[in-house]
Design an enzyme around this catalytic site. Structure first.
Site, mmCIF file in Angstrom:
data_model
loop_
_atom_site.group_PDB
_atom_site.id
_atom_site.type_symbol
_atom_site.label_atom_id
_atom_site.label_comp_id
_atom_site.label_asym_id
_atom_site.label_seq_id
_atom_site.Cartn_x
_atom_site.Cartn_y
_atom_site.Cartn_z
ATOM 1 C CG ASP A 134 -8.854 -0.986 10.998
ATOM 2 O OD1 ASP A 134 -8.561 0.208 10.864
ATOM 3 O OD2 ASP A 134 -8.008 -1.888 11.135
ATOM 4 C CG ASP B 284 -5.160 1.565 8.242
ATOM 5 O OD1 ASP B 284 -5.021 2.176 7.172
ATOM 6 O OD2 ASP B 284 -4.476 0.591 8.583
ATOM 7 N NE ARG C 217 5.509 2.373 6.184
ATOM 8 C CZ ARG C 217 5.162 3.554 5.681
ATOM 9 N NH1 ARG C 217 5.711 3.989 4.565
ATOM 10 N NH2 ARG C 217 4.250 4.278 6.277
ATOM 11 C CB CYS D 80 -8.091 -10.672 18.640
ATOM 12 S SG CYS D 80 -6.409 -11.127 19.092
ATOM 13 N NE ARG E 36 -4.240 -8.348 7.386
ATOM 14 C CZ ARG E 36 -3.103 -8.002 8.002
ATOM 15 N NH1 ARG E 36 -2.577 -8.772 8.929
ATOM 16 N NH2 ARG E 36 -2.484 -6.889 7.664
ATOM 17 N NE ARG F 238 -3.116 0.522 3.250
ATOM 18 C CZ ARG F 238 -3.396 0.446 4.554
ATOM 19 N NH1 ARG F 238 -2.824 1.244 5.403
ATOM 20 N NH2 ARG F 238 -4.243 -0.462 4.986
ATOM 21 C CE1 TYR F 239 0.555 4.144 4.201
ATOM 22 C CE2 TYR F 239 0.975 1.966 5.093
ATOM 23 C CZ TYR F 239 0.266 3.153 5.117
ATOM 24 O OH TYR F 239 -0.710 3.331 6.045
ATOM 25 C CB CYS G 25 -8.936 -10.103 14.192
ATOM 26 S SG CYS G 25 -7.612 -10.213 12.979
ATOM 27 C CE LYS H 150 -1.165 1.022 10.364
ATOM 28 N NZ LYS H 150 -0.711 0.437 9.079
ATOM 29 C CB CYS I 150 -3.496 -15.930 15.941
ATOM 30 S SG CYS I 150 -3.446 -14.853 14.494
HETATM 31 C C1 LIG Z 1 0.354 -0.392 8.903
HETATM 32 C C2 LIG Z 1 0.827 -0.838 7.601
HETATM 33 C C3 LIG Z 1 2.186 -0.728 7.243
HETATM 34 C C4 LIG Z 1 3.237 -0.178 8.190
HETATM 35 O O1 LIG Z 1 3.001 1.130 8.520
HETATM 36 P P1 LIG Z 1 3.988 1.914 9.498
HETATM 37 O O2 LIG Z 1 3.306 3.205 9.694
HETATM 38 O O3 LIG Z 1 5.294 2.019 8.788
HETATM 39 O O4 LIG Z 1 4.125 1.113 10.751
HETATM 40 C C5 LIG Z 1 2.563 -1.128 5.992
HETATM 41 N N1 LIG Z 1 1.666 -1.609 5.106
HETATM 42 C C6 LIG Z 1 0.365 -1.723 5.410
HETATM 43 C C7 LIG Z 1 -0.567 -2.254 4.390
HETATM 44 C C8 LIG Z 1 -0.097 -1.350 6.671
HETATM 45 O O5 LIG Z 1 -1.388 -1.500 6.981
HETATM 46 S S1 SF4 Z 2 -5.488 -9.299 16.001
HETATM 47 FE FE1 SF4 Z 2 -5.927 -10.867 14.425
HETATM 48 S S2 SF4 Z 2 -3.950 -11.348 13.489
HETATM 49 FE FE2 SF4 Z 2 -3.535 -10.280 15.445
HETATM 50 S S3 SF4 Z 2 -3.276 -11.941 16.947
HETATM 51 FE FE3 SF4 Z 2 -5.417 -11.309 17.008
HETATM 52 S S4 SF4 Z 2 -6.475 -12.703 15.587
HETATM 53 FE FE4 SF4 Z 2 -4.281 -12.831 15.139
#
Ligand SMILES: *Cc1c(COP(=O)(O)O)cnc(C)c1O
Ligand code: SF4
Length: 338
Positions: A260, A297, A86, A99, A104, A82-83, A102, A304, A95
């Site tokens: 989120d 986010d 990174r 959670c 995801r 996305r960025y 979560c 973010k 996991c």
């Molecule tokens: C949060 C995130 C990152 C890392 O973001 P930082 O601000 O550098 O910690 C990188 N890619 C994605 C898709 C993210 O959601």
């Molecule tokens: S927030 Fe989601 S990915 Fe992170 S430990 Fe919990 S269940 Fe796993």
């Protein structure tokens, strides 16, 4: 193998009806370590709310399963880019505990346990602007030791990948997984960072402290990402205790996440203003070292963004900066010196 607890055992322990819990778990998987279950003091407490299924997860809340568009932003399966500089590599769907909040939720605990990582690694190798790779998922520290070692070795052969960050909740939900052998292996892969995920001061146990100590002794800088959760930690005392307690464990609070807009998590959400007021209230009360960036986010994969209370405003001859006590102080910007 990891010592987990079934829903039947959990509901028997606390004398609650297992049927609704099972109904929810059929949609969003349940997994809980005995260690984390032992931190529950009563149904509905901050630990319970994080890990025990709740019928509210099935409410029609009008939200999306993937509001951050992670799937659209995946050039190959399991890699979110996305960025520019990174990316996130999703290691697995597993996991130690799932959670309930979560982001995801759509994939953790579901479907294929093993990803084919080759296309993602090929993409990384062919994309020189990526210098920072986050391993997430799922929890990377659940991989067998040699598999993680091989993965890190392969990734570190990519010359433009300058740092690797592991995201893991194992220090919180399964601190036994953080062994001296694991830490020895990890210390061979510097520069390596680890962000963990403590949400409540009751999670800062002697076992968690030991796990963080082993990681820190292995030279791994530790950060923490907390999610602001209604009925868990949306409270000034709780956050102050959590963030200062983390520093004692050599873990630096990094982000405080606004929840989120993920389907099935509405019962955890707080208004934006709540998080901003909570963080503003911490300023001056605890060290800046103990205050994470409050971030939201943005939906649609827009990234973010930090949320700051309005503390500085530009005026004709400088900046008016607001002190803790609410006074307006004129700060004359010296500008560039040449
Ligand atoms: C949060 C995130 C990152 C890392 O973001 P930082 O601000 O550098 O910690 C990188 N890619 C994605 C898709 C993210 O959601
Ligand atoms: S927030 Fe989601 S990915 Fe992170 S430990 Fe919990 S269940 Fe796993």
């Amino acid at each position: 193998m990891m010592n987990t607890l079934t829903l039947a055992e959990l509901s028997a322990r606390f004398g609650v009806d297992p049927f609704p819990l099972e109904q929810v778990a059929a949609r969003y998987p349940f997994r809980l370590t005995r260690y984390y279950a032992d931190l529950i003091q009563a149904p509905g407490d901050p630990i319970w709310r994080q890990c025990v299924p709740d019928l509210a997860e099935l409410a029609h809340d009008g939200q999306l399963t993937d509001p951050l568009d992670e799937e659209r932003l995946s050039p190959v399966p399991g890699l979110i880019h996305r960025y520019p500089d990174r990316a996130v590599l999703l290691i697995s769907n597993r996991c130690a505990a799932y959670c309930r909040f979560c982001m995801r939720k759509r994939q953790v605990g579901c479907g294929n346990l093993r990803f084919t990582r080759d296309p993602a690694i090929e993409y990384l190798a062919a994309t020189p602007q990526i210098r920072d790779l986050l391993l997430s998922g799922g929890d990377p520290l659940l991989l067998p030791l040699d598999e993680l070692h091989q993965l890190l070795t392969r990734l570190q052969r990519i010359p433009h990948l300058e740092i690797i960050r592991i995201g893991s909740r194992a220090p919180v939900t399964a601190p036994d997984l953080i062994t001296p052998e694991l830490c020895r292996m990890l210390s061979g892969h510097h520069p390596l960072y680890l962000n963990t995920h403590f949400n409540h001061p009751r999670e800062l146990t002697p076992s968690a402290a030991q796990a963080c100590g082993l990681l820190a002794d292995a030279g791994i800088p530790l950060g923490n990402q907390t999610v602001l959760l209604r009925g868990v930690n949306d409270n000034q005392e709780v956050l102050a205790k959590l963030f200062t307690g983390l520093l004692r464990l050599r873990v630096r609070p990094y982000y405080l996440h606004q929840m989120d807009l993920v389907r099935g998590t509405a019962h955890f959400r707080t208004p934006l203003a709540r998080g901003m007021a909570l963080v503003a209230g911490l300023r001056g009360r605890v060290s800046g070292m103990a205050i994470p960036h409050l971030v939201v986010d943005l939906p649609g994969g827009q990234g973010k963004v930090p949320l700051l209370a309005e503390t500085a405003r530009q005026v004709e001859d400088g900046w008016l900066v607001q002190t803790m006590a609410g006074a307006q102080v004129l700060y004359r910007d010296p500008g560039p010196t040449s």
